[in-house]
Design an enzyme around this catalytic site. Sequence first.
Site, PDB file in Angstrom:
ATOM      1  N   ARG A   1       7.034 -11.483  16.470  1.00  0.00           N
ATOM      2  CA  ARG A   1       5.610 -11.737  16.675  1.00  0.00           C
ATOM      3  C   ARG A   1       5.339 -13.063  17.364  1.00  0.00           C
ATOM      4  NH1 ARG A   1       1.807  -8.280  14.654  1.00  0.00           N
ATOM      5  NH2 ARG A   1       0.689  -9.371  16.277  1.00  0.00           N
TER       6      ARG A   1
ATOM      7  N   CYS B   1       6.496  -2.145  -2.749  1.00  0.00           N
ATOM      8  CA  CYS B   1       7.511  -1.967  -1.706  1.00  0.00           C
ATOM      9  C   CYS B   1       7.285  -0.627  -1.026  1.00  0.00           C
ATOM     10  CB  CYS B   1       8.915  -1.989  -2.295  1.00  0.00           C
ATOM     11  SG  CYS B   1       9.418  -3.579  -2.939  1.00  0.00           S
TER      12      CYS B   1
ATOM     13  N   ARG C   1       0.972 -12.539   7.158  1.00  0.00           N
ATOM     14  CA  ARG C   1       2.119 -11.706   7.490  1.00  0.00           C
ATOM     15  C   ARG C   1       3.380 -12.539   7.550  1.00  0.00           C
ATOM     16  NH1 ARG C   1       1.834  -6.962  10.381  1.00  0.00           N
ATOM     17  NH2 ARG C   1       3.991  -7.005   9.733  1.00  0.00           N
TER      18      ARG C   1
ATOM     19  N   TYR D   1       7.856 -15.991  10.323  1.00  0.00           N
ATOM     20  CA  TYR D   1       8.917 -15.086  10.773  1.00  0.00           C
ATOM     21  C   TYR D   1      10.224 -15.866  10.823  1.00  0.00           C
ATOM     22  CZ  TYR D   1       5.234 -11.854  11.613  1.00  0.00           C
ATOM     23  OH  TYR D   1       4.178 -11.010  11.422  1.00  0.00           O
TER      24      TYR D   1
ATOM     25  N   ARG E   1       9.559  -7.097   5.722  1.00  0.00           N
ATOM     26  CA  ARG E   1       8.267  -7.658   6.091  1.00  0.00           C
ATOM     27  C   ARG E   1       7.421  -7.820   4.841  1.00  0.00           C
ATOM     28  NH1 ARG E   1       9.793  -4.224  10.249  1.00  0.00           N
ATOM     29  NH2 ARG E   1       9.389  -4.939  12.364  1.00  0.00           N
TER      30      ARG E   1
ATOM     31  N   GLU F   1       9.499   0.966   6.056  1.00  0.00           N
ATOM     32  CA  GLU F   1       8.978   0.727   7.402  1.00  0.00           C
ATOM     33  C   GLU F   1       9.215   1.974   8.256  1.00  0.00           C
ATOM     34  OE1 GLU F   1       6.943  -1.560   9.990  1.00  0.00           O
ATOM     35  OE2 GLU F   1       7.526  -2.302   8.009  1.00  0.00           O
TER      36      GLU F   1
ATOM     37  N   ARG G   1       9.480 -11.359  -8.109  1.00  0.00           N
ATOM     38  CA  ARG G   1       9.452 -11.355  -9.575  1.00  0.00           C
ATOM     39  C   ARG G   1      10.361 -12.451 -10.134  1.00  0.00           C
ATOM     40  NH1 ARG G   1       5.058  -9.073 -10.059  1.00  0.00           N
ATOM     41  NH2 ARG G   1       4.896  -6.830  -9.893  1.00  0.00           N
TER      42      ARG G   1
END
Length: 143
Positions: free
Chosen positions: A115, A74, A7, A107, A89, A77, A63
């Site tokens: 997080r 994609c 993540r 992050y 994210r 959220e 890309r």
Amino acid sequence: MAVRAVRGATQLEADEREHLLERVAELVKEVLRSNDLTNDDLISVVFTATGDVRSEFPAYAARLMGMTDVPLLCARELEIDGSMPRVVRLMAHVETDLSRQQITHVYLHGAAALRRDLSHVYAVPDEPAGSLAGAAPASEVRP
């Protein structure tokens, strides 16, 4: 070799196309570097963005980095009251010999606050764009 998920997230200072491309590329590069991964280790990457990110598809940054044969997706959220704005994210599915406990989640910038509960996090608070100065190793990140 196992399949793992990594993540990560970054926060944009503004929803501007070039800025988004820079921040997402920085995030992808740091996920790869922190986990000793290459493009060949990637199975797929899912990017999400908050509703206020509209300048470009985050996957386009990957890309541009040469990820032309990696499936990228994609999505939007969830819009939760009080959630952090301008956040991109990612969740990368990878093949690796790392255990779940050894995976480093990344992050960056304002998203570093998202997080801090994870034990293996590479978190970089807001710094000038492109700077990794002040990064705390995973073992030093505190809630």
